[in-house]
Enzyme design. Structure first.
Site, PDB file in Angstrom:
ATOM      1  N   ASP A  59       5.915  40.125  54.603  1.00 16.81           N
ATOM      2  CA  ASP A  59       4.831  40.337  53.647  1.00 16.81           C
ATOM      3  C   ASP A  59       4.277  39.004  53.154  1.00 16.81           C
ATOM      4  OD1 ASP A  59       3.172  41.951  51.988  1.00 16.81           O
ATOM      5  OD2 ASP A  59       4.495  41.532  50.293  1.00 16.81           O
TER       6      ASP A  59
ATOM      7  N   LYS B  77      -0.102  53.073  46.469  1.00 15.09           N
ATOM      8  CA  LYS B  77      -1.349  52.602  45.857  1.00 15.09           C
ATOM      9  C   LYS B  77      -2.477  53.620  45.985  1.00 15.09           C
ATOM     10  CE  LYS B  77      -0.529  47.615  46.202  1.00 15.09           C
ATOM     11  NZ  LYS B  77      -0.964  46.327  46.797  1.00 15.09           N
TER      12      LYS B  77
ATOM     13  N   ASP C 115       2.869  50.157  50.978  1.00 13.84           N
ATOM     14  CA  ASP C 115       1.915  50.239  49.866  1.00 13.84           C
ATOM     15  C   ASP C 115       1.285  51.618  49.716  1.00 13.84           C
ATOM     16  OD1 ASP C 115       2.097  47.815  48.602  1.00 13.84           O
ATOM     17  OD2 ASP C 115       0.487  46.853  49.743  1.00 13.84           O
TER      18      ASP C 115
END
Length: 369
Positions: free
Chosen positions: A296, A218, A215
């Site tokens: 995940d 982000k 991630d």
């Protein structure tokens, strides 16, 4: 003033007269000479003091012949030159001697000049072989030393890489407190699942780094989108989805993360091709990303969110099984289903315990998990 000796020679012949003549000629040429009347005596000399620069041996002797001595010297004293001499004028005898490792060959009777030439060449040949052997040994020691230094340097570099990863992960956690610890947990789950599949150490490292940084894109997502408490609209969803490609572009430029960047890029793909950003399907999706997808979902379902309570590991396992072939690779799901839910609970607790210290660094070194 006596000149320095040219070398030590062991002369082997069953005839005393021949030994005497050869000894006299060699001593005039400044060689130290030791004589033996047969193979057994010669081997005894070599076992007691192998520091000879040359062995000269007759071939035809009673009992054990000179070729047997040649074989023993070649086997037990590699690099020591051996000159054979004989009265038999037969090319096959000479060829056999050379094939078995003789350095040179003399026919009886020989002249002083012939003896000098053959002995000089043989002794020089032996010295060059010793120098070559010493050089190779020295080179091997240097290479071994340098390899050790390189290995230590690479280990230091590996540690610095992990510290870099930890800093990158911490930077993301600071932006999104709601999912704090998520990257560490999915890294641990991904490594554990990859191990169950029998992946090697290099593959584990790549998966660990890709999972931990999945991630990272982000960081560039606006707070208004990343931290929005409610449901995202279509435009905001499109912005959020950009994090896969943004993370990939960030990570792929770092040499040691190039392979891991493919997991970052593909971590939102689905097995049936309905994922993003490239709608990859099946084995088009990197193996690490297919493993990560299960890890995940496992973490997302078993973690509390403001809008719902965490599900049990058993419930998460059932949901992952239901989505096999749709969201997840069926072959990996089968491996996942063979793991008892309690193992995932224990692993989550262990990651939580480590989070106060250096969990991310440890997790990015699979051997330590």
């Amino acid at each position: 003033m006596r000149r320095m000796l040219q070398g030590r020679v062991l002369v082997v012949d069953d005839e005393a007269a021949v030994r005497g003549i050869v000894t006299a000629l060699l001593e005039r040429m400044e060689y130290e000479v030791v004589t033996a009347n047969g193979v057994s005596a010669a081997l005894n000399y070599l076992q007691g003091d192998p520091a000879f620069d040359l062995v000269m041996s007759d071939i035809m002797m009673p009992g054990v012949d000179g070729l047997a001595l040649l074989d023993a010297v070649v086997a037990d004293y590699p690099g020591m030159p051996v000159v054979m001499f004989t009265a038999v004028h037969d090319i096959h005898v000479a060829t056999n001697a050379f094939r078995r490792g003789a350095t040179d060959y003399l026919l009886k009777p020989f002249e002083r000049s012939q003896l000098a030439s053959v002995v000089g060449r043989a002794v020089e040949h032996g010295r060059l072989r010793k120098q070559s052997s010493a050089y190779r040994q020295n080179l091997e020691e240097i290479v071994s030393s340098r390899t050790g230094q390189l290995r230590a340097t690479m280990q230091d570099l590996e540690r610095s890489y992990d510290i870099t990863l930890e800093a990158m992960g911490d930077a993301l956690d600071l932006r999104d407190a709601e999912t704090e610890g998520h990257s560490k947990r999915v890294t641990a789950y991904s490594i554990a699942l990859a191990r169950e599949m029998g992946l090697n150490a290099h593959e584990l490292r790549v998966i660990a780094r890709g999972a931990f940084l999945h991630d990272i894109g982000k960081i560039s997502t606006p707070d208004s989108v990343l931290l929005k408490p409610g449901k995202l609209d279509d435009d905001e969803t499109e912005i959020m989805r950009e994090h896969c490609e943004r993370g990939y572009e960030m990570v792929r430029k770092i040499p040691f993360l190039k392979e891991a960047s493919e997991i970052v890029y593909a971590h939102q793909e689905r097995y049936d091709g309905s994922g993003y950003p490239r709608a990859l399907s099946g084995e088009e999706i990197p193996l690490g990303a297919r493993i990560f997808a299960i890890a995940d979902t496992l973490d997302a379902m078993t973690s509390d969110r403001p809008y719902r309570r965490a599900a049990t590991f058993e419930a998460a396992q059932a949901e992952i099984a239901r989505c096999s072939g749709i969201q997840f690779d069926p072959a990996i799901v089968r491996v996942f289903m063979a793991v008892e839910p309690e193992r995932w609970r224990v692993l989550r607790a262990e990651v939580g315990r480590l989070s106060a210290g250096t969990a991310s660094v440890a997790l990015c070194r699979p051997a330590a998990v």
